[in-house]
Design a protein around this motif. Structure first.
Motif, PDB file in Angstrom:
ATOM      1  N   ASP A  61       0.823  -1.211   0.000  1.00 31.87           N
ATOM      2  CA  ASP A  61       0.000   0.000   0.000  1.00 31.87           C
ATOM      3  C   ASP A  61       0.858   1.262   0.000  1.00 31.87           C
ATOM      4  O   ASP A  61       0.476   2.294  -0.553  1.00 31.87           O
ATOM      5  CB  ASP A  61      -0.923  -0.014   1.219  1.00 31.87           C
ATOM      6  CG  ASP A  61      -1.949   1.098   1.171  1.00 31.87           C
ATOM      7  OD1 ASP A  61      -2.667   1.210   0.159  1.00 31.87           O
ATOM      8  OD2 ASP A  61      -2.019   1.877   2.147  1.00 31.87           O
ATOM      9  N   PHE A  64       2.177   1.914  -3.896  1.00 28.22           N
ATOM     10  CA  PHE A  64       1.211   1.403  -4.851  1.00 28.22           C
ATOM     11  C   PHE A  64       1.524   1.862  -6.266  1.00 28.22           C
ATOM     12  O   PHE A  64       1.493   1.065  -7.214  1.00 28.22           O
ATOM     13  CB  PHE A  64      -0.201   1.826  -4.455  1.00 28.22           C
ATOM     14  CG  PHE A  64      -1.270   1.090  -5.200  1.00 28.22           C
ATOM     15  CD1 PHE A  64      -1.614  -0.205  -4.863  1.00 28.22           C
ATOM     16  CD2 PHE A  64      -1.924   1.682  -6.272  1.00 28.22           C
ATOM     17  CE1 PHE A  64      -2.597  -0.894  -5.565  1.00 28.22           C
ATOM     18  CE2 PHE A  64      -2.898   1.010  -6.982  1.00 28.22           C
ATOM     19  CZ  PHE A  64      -3.237  -0.288  -6.617  1.00 28.22           C
ATOM     20  N   ILE A  68       2.348  -0.654  -9.388  1.00 33.72           N
ATOM     21  CA  ILE A  68       1.571  -0.673 -10.638  1.00 33.72           C
ATOM     22  C   ILE A  68       2.502  -0.499 -11.838  1.00 33.72           C
ATOM     23  O   ILE A  68       2.359  -1.180 -12.863  1.00 33.72           O
ATOM     24  CB  ILE A  68       0.490   0.418 -10.629  1.00 33.72           C
ATOM     25  CG1 ILE A  68      -0.620   0.063  -9.631  1.00 33.72           C
ATOM     26  CG2 ILE A  68      -0.095   0.629 -12.010  1.00 33.72           C
ATOM     27  CD1 ILE A  68      -1.433  -1.150 -10.014  1.00 33.72           C
ATOM     28  N   LEU A  89      -4.918   5.468 -10.620  1.00 37.91           N
ATOM     29  CA  LEU A  89      -4.292   4.907  -9.413  1.00 37.91           C
ATOM     30  C   LEU A  89      -5.259   4.887  -8.236  1.00 37.91           C
ATOM     31  O   LEU A  89      -5.321   3.911  -7.486  1.00 37.91           O
ATOM     32  CB  LEU A  89      -3.039   5.701  -9.061  1.00 37.91           C
ATOM     33  CG  LEU A  89      -1.837   5.511  -9.997  1.00 37.91           C
ATOM     34  CD1 LEU A  89      -0.730   6.504  -9.656  1.00 37.91           C
ATOM     35  CD2 LEU A  89      -1.310   4.070  -9.911  1.00 37.91           C
ATOM     36  N   ASN A  90      -6.037   5.966  -8.079  1.00 41.95           N
ATOM     37  CA  ASN A  90      -7.005   5.998  -6.983  1.00 41.95           C
ATOM     38  C   ASN A  90      -8.078   4.921  -7.155  1.00 41.95           C
ATOM     39  O   ASN A  90      -8.492   4.290  -6.179  1.00 41.95           O
ATOM     40  CB  ASN A  90      -7.663   7.393  -6.918  1.00 41.95           C
ATOM     41  CG  ASN A  90      -6.729   8.451  -6.365  1.00 41.95           C
ATOM     42  OD1 ASN A  90      -5.775   8.134  -5.647  1.00 41.95           O
ATOM     43  ND2 ASN A  90      -6.992   9.707  -6.694  1.00 41.95           N
ATOM     44  N   GLN A  93      -6.394   1.490  -6.446  1.00 39.68           N
ATOM     45  CA  GLN A  93      -6.110   1.299  -5.030  1.00 39.68           C
ATOM     46  C   GLN A  93      -7.406   1.131  -4.234  1.00 39.68           C
ATOM     47  O   GLN A  93      -7.459   0.332  -3.287  1.00 39.68           O
ATOM     48  CB  GLN A  93      -5.290   2.465  -4.482  1.00 39.68           C
ATOM     49  CG  GLN A  93      -4.665   2.189  -3.122  1.00 39.68           C
ATOM     50  CD  GLN A  93      -3.533   3.158  -2.801  1.00 39.68           C
ATOM     51  OE1 GLN A  93      -3.466   4.248  -3.358  1.00 39.68           O
ATOM     52  NE2 GLN A  93      -2.643   2.759  -1.896  1.00 39.68           N
ATOM     53  N   VAL A  96      -8.523  -2.445  -4.623  1.00 46.13           N
ATOM     54  CA  VAL A  96      -7.720  -3.386  -3.835  1.00 46.13           C
ATOM     55  C   VAL A  96      -8.030  -3.267  -2.349  1.00 46.13           C
ATOM     56  O   VAL A  96      -8.065  -4.285  -1.628  1.00 46.13           O
ATOM     57  CB  VAL A  96      -6.221  -3.133  -4.095  1.00 46.13           C
ATOM     58  CG1 VAL A  96      -5.359  -3.930  -3.122  1.00 46.13           C
ATOM     59  CG2 VAL A  96      -5.862  -3.504  -5.532  1.00 46.13           C
ATOM     60  N   LYS A  97      -8.294  -2.065  -1.863  1.00 44.64           N
ATOM     61  CA  LYS A  97      -8.521  -1.863  -0.432  1.00 44.64           C
ATOM     62  C   LYS A  97      -9.953  -2.182  -0.005  1.00 44.64           C
ATOM     63  O   LYS A  97     -10.232  -2.283   1.189  1.00 44.64           O
ATOM     64  CB  LYS A  97      -8.181  -0.419  -0.059  1.00 44.64           C
ATOM     65  CG  LYS A  97      -6.698  -0.101  -0.202  1.00 44.64           C
ATOM     66  CD  LYS A  97      -6.400   1.370   0.033  1.00 44.64           C
ATOM     67  CE  LYS A  97      -6.534   1.735   1.500  1.00 44.64           C
ATOM     68  NZ  LYS A  97      -6.076   3.122   1.753  1.00 44.64           N
TER      69      LYS A  97
END
Length: 278
Positions: A61, A64, A68, A89-90, A93, A96-97
């Motif tokens: 994390d 990240f 990537i 990216l946001n 992420q 994934v979170k």
């Protein structure tokens, strides 16, 4: 006499057992050798399965963006060219979170710690395909966590097959009934159905499909798809390729004459009604 709603169950079987028994994919018999190499490259060797879900969910994390970037080339089919934009990216992420996605990923890793068995199945099937239709490109095989993409558990282009592992977590996976998935569907969301489903998707562009005008057209097309699967998966049980249970397939075989009588007596074979072809 069969009830009318049974036609949706039995149509593919009729073609498999009655109309395409003498049919071949090409003028060669299944298994005949060919000297021609695949036009997309060499004759396929051992298939490698690229696991995007592992690569994505294993990124730390705190790094990240860097993680990537490290996987961007190998998994460009998922990430595209703008993977390093703040918005992309946001979004990645956040995916994934997400707690549900993390739980599903953990379940995928529990049920699919490795995919050597699937790679072996692909290796055998693609070698048969190369012998039968050498001009077909050998696709790369990817897996991922889709967020339960029920509509497209398998995606296929001429260079890639993409498998949503979260759509094959087994008929006993408790998440499926919680999402309201009927048992008759969850029975097909198993590891044993992955290869037949992949090959059905591969068959579609080879058929030069046209819009079915009558029920018989739809039956013939379905039969061709099943014949393709049977040729490339000679050791796989028919009920898996069709998407039935063993009991359903046995019922169809035992009642084949009654099924045909039902279709003929109700004049369904040349029906253009959309419901009869669904």
């Amino acid at each position: 006499m069969l009830s009318k709603n049974l036609k949706q169950i039995v149509l593919p079987v009729i073609l498999l057992f009655s109309m395409l028994q003498s049919c071949n994919l090409t003028d060669k018999k299944p298994g005949d050798s060919s000297e021609a190499n695949n036009k997309a490259g060499e004759v396929p060797g051992k298939t490698e399965i690229l696991r995007y879900e592992k690569a994505l969910f294993s990124i730390p994390d705190n790094n990240f963006a860097g993680g990537i970037k490290d996987i961007a080339d190998e998994y460009s089919i998922f990430l595209g060219k703008n993977y390093d934009s703040p918005e992309a990216l946001n979004q990645l992420q956040g995916f994934v979170k997400d707690r549900q996605n993390q739980d599903v990923y953990a379940e995928c890793m529990k049920r699919y710690p490795d995919l050597d068995w699937l790679a072996n199945e692909f290796t055998k099937a693609l070698k048969i395909l190369n012998k039968e239709i050498p001009e077909v490109k050998t696709p790369r095989v990817y897996t991922y966590v889709s967020g339960f993409d029920f509509d497209y558990p398998i995606k296929y282009a001429d260079t890639a097959i993409i498998i949503a592992l979260d759509m094959y977590l087994g008929s006993d996976y408790d998440g499926y009934p919680k999402m309201g998935i009927p048992v008759y569907i969850s029975e097909r969301l198993t590891p044993a159905h992955i290869m037949p489903d992949c090959l059905k998707e591969m068959a579609l562009p080879l058929l030069k499909r046209t819009k079915a005008s009558v029920l018989l057209d739809a039956m013939i097309e379905e039969g061709k798809i099943l014949h393709f699967c049977s040729t490339l998966l000679p050791g796989t049980d028919d009920y898996l390729k069709i998407g039935y249970t063993k009991e359903q397939l046995e019922w169809c075989i035992d009642n084949e004459n009654s099924i045909w009588s039902f279709l003929i007596e109700n004049e369904l074979l040349y029906s253009a009604d959309a419901q009869s072809m669904s």
